[in-house]
Design an enzyme around this catalytic site. Structure first.
Site, PDB file in Angstrom:
ATOM      1  N   LYS A 186      -0.977   5.517   6.700  1.00 30.66           N
ATOM      2  CA  LYS A 186      -2.161   5.112   5.953  1.00 30.66           C
ATOM      3  C   LYS A 186      -2.890   6.353   5.443  1.00 30.66           C
ATOM      4  O   LYS A 186      -3.181   7.272   6.220  1.00 30.66           O
ATOM      5  CB  LYS A 186      -3.087   4.289   6.849  1.00 30.66           C
ATOM      6  CG  LYS A 186      -2.530   2.922   7.171  1.00 30.66           C
ATOM      7  CD  LYS A 186      -2.483   2.037   5.935  1.00 30.66           C
ATOM      8  CE  LYS A 186      -1.741   0.746   6.187  1.00 30.66           C
ATOM      9  NZ  LYS A 186      -1.672  -0.109   4.983  1.00 30.66           N
TER      10      LYS A 186
ATOM     11  N   GLU B 247       2.005   4.027  -2.040  1.00 32.00           N
ATOM     12  CA  GLU B 247       1.686   2.595  -2.161  1.00 32.00           C
ATOM     13  C   GLU B 247       0.215   2.388  -2.493  1.00 32.00           C
ATOM     14  O   GLU B 247      -0.654   3.034  -1.917  1.00 32.00           O
ATOM     15  CB  GLU B 247       2.042   1.923  -0.832  1.00 32.00           C
ATOM     16  CG  GLU B 247       1.775   0.433  -0.758  1.00 32.00           C
ATOM     17  CD  GLU B 247       2.399  -0.172   0.503  1.00 32.00           C
ATOM     18  OE1 GLU B 247       3.487   0.299   0.931  1.00 32.00           O
ATOM     19  OE2 GLU B 247       1.801  -1.095   1.076  1.00 32.00           O
TER      20      GLU B 247
ATOM     21  N   ASP C 261       3.977 -10.209  -1.402  1.00 34.92           N
ATOM     22  CA  ASP C 261       3.949 -10.785  -0.055  1.00 34.92           C
ATOM     23  C   ASP C 261       4.439 -12.229  -0.177  1.00 34.92           C
ATOM     24  O   ASP C 261       3.850 -13.018  -0.910  1.00 34.92           O
ATOM     25  CB  ASP C 261       2.530 -10.737   0.516  1.00 34.92           C
ATOM     26  CG  ASP C 261       2.517 -11.082   1.997  1.00 34.92           C
ATOM     27  OD1 ASP C 261       2.029 -10.273   2.791  1.00 34.92           O
ATOM     28  OD2 ASP C 261       3.017 -12.172   2.350  1.00 34.92           O
TER      29      ASP C 261
HETATM   30 CA    CA Z   1       0.010  -1.952   1.899  1.00 32.12          CA
END
Ligand code: CA
Length: 377
Positions: free
Chosen positions: A166, A220, A269
């Site tokens: 992250k 991302e 998703d």
């Molecule tokens: Ca993500």
């Protein structure tokens, strides 16, 4: 066979330690499961990504339209629901609700025909999928450069060949943690970074240039999902592949990203972008545009199983090359008390490899005692 009942299950569990990504802290995990029962006694399970109370309200609003319908007519039912809500819900929680319903219908279809869903989606190209470890979040205390490097090394010791970090905490701090993680995992393990759209294009390009020497697998969500021009700017400025799409919905939404060449890797998703019916269509479009497809996965064992059923049938990227790029599974390693507890047989990795479930339907069985344990209200 007819649909007899549609039920929603909102689940919640507190975490032992809160953790953060660039947008927020988590101190609990929630899940919204969809259960569809037929008059033949078959039961199918789906899951919705997104705010649980809202997706539950969507599913409960749609349910009366589906009672009495043939559950095997998955495309027909998708189109019927989408058509009725087109003026009000082309994206967001409406499509997330429809996604959970669609996945449950595919589970029923597989069970009805006695085959895994991937067989009905066209047949498996693979029986197992490489998983990457999603973790490396922030904690309330400690030095992130130290604890993230240690956590990443732990994933490599478990056998993972790819990990995702992250970022989105300021470009200089991000560059420091990225270098530390790369150092900890060595040169042969893939490293991806995820900003969860924390940056604008200027900052994202600045960070990207700082971490390009770290051999980054993909960057991302560098910028907000609405900023398609920003995606294009980041993609053209960096040698790092740009990934995104967990906040996009349906073939119509992804069409616009694809024709604008905004991404190198798309990450719908399955529990949000429209379910298995829609994500197969999005995947086919991605292939035609030369865009890699690696689904976003952030849910329970139902979301993992549905993602694996789709991953089984996705073509490799550049299929004619000697070493094609295979699609990979996002495997969330953060604390999630519900994730595997609701499955009779958990879906685990073995040295970073996850087998595609080969039982009927999604290939999973739900533990109703666990549902009761985590039920809200
Ligand atoms: Ca993500």
């Amino acid at each position: 066979m007819k649909i007899k009942a549609i039920r929603t299950h909102i689940l919640q569990a507190a975490l032992s330690q809160p953790f953060a990504y660039s947008r927020a802290w988590y101190d609990s995990r929630t899940a919204m499961l969809v259960e569809i029962e037929t008059d033949h006694g078959l039961v199918g399970w789906g899951e919705c990504y997104g705010p649980a109370k809202m997706t539950a309200a969507v599913v409960e609003s749609i349910a009366p339209w589906l009672i009495g319908e043939d559950p095997l007519r998955t495309d027909y039912l998708w189109q019927m629901v989408y058509g009725r809500l087109r003026d009000h819900g082309q994206k967001g929680v409406v499509i997330q609700g429809l996604s959970g319903i669609d996945i449950a219908l595919w589970d029923i279809k597989g069970r009805h025909f006695g085959v895994p869903v991937h067989q009905l989606l066209g047949g498996a190209l693979r029986t197992e999928v490489t998983a990457y470890a999603t973790g490396l979040y922030r904690r309330k205390s400690g030095d992130p450069v130290a604890y993230l490097a240690e956590e990443a090394a732990g994933y490599v010791a478990e056998g993972f060949s790819a990990v995702k970090l992250k970022v989105g905490f300021g470009v200089h701090e991000d560059a420091a943690t990225t270098r530390a993680v790369r150092e900890a995992i060595g040169p042969r393990v893939a490293l991806m970074v995820d900003a969860n759209h924390a940056y604008d294009a200027v900052a994202a390009v600045k960070l990207g240039r700082m971490i390009e020497p770290c051999d980054i697998g993909w960057f991302e969500e560098p910028v907000p999902p609405e900023d398609v021009a920003g995606y294009r700017a980041v993609k053209s400025a960096l040698s790092i592949p740009v990934a995104g799409g967990e906040c996009e919905f349906t073939r119509f939404g992804f069409r616009d990203l694809f024709v604008k060449h905004a991404l190198d890797i798309v990450q719908p998703d399955t529990c949000a972008a429209g379910g298995l019916s829609e994500c197969k269509k999005i995947a086919d479009m991605a292939e035609a545009f030369g865009i890699r497809y690696n689904p976003h996965v952030w849910g329970t064992g139902i979301a993992i199983a549905a993602s694996l059923q789709l991953l089984a049938v996705l073509p490799p990227h550049t299929p004619l090359s000697l070493k094609p790029l295979e699609p990979i599974l996002e495997f969330d390693r953060t604390e999630h008390p519900i994730r595997q507890a609701i499955l009779i047989r958990p879906i685990e990795h073995d040295h970073g490899i996850v087998r595609v479930p080969d039982g009927t339907g999604l290939g999973i069985e739900i533990d109703r005692k666990a549902l009761a344990r985590f039920a809200v209200g």
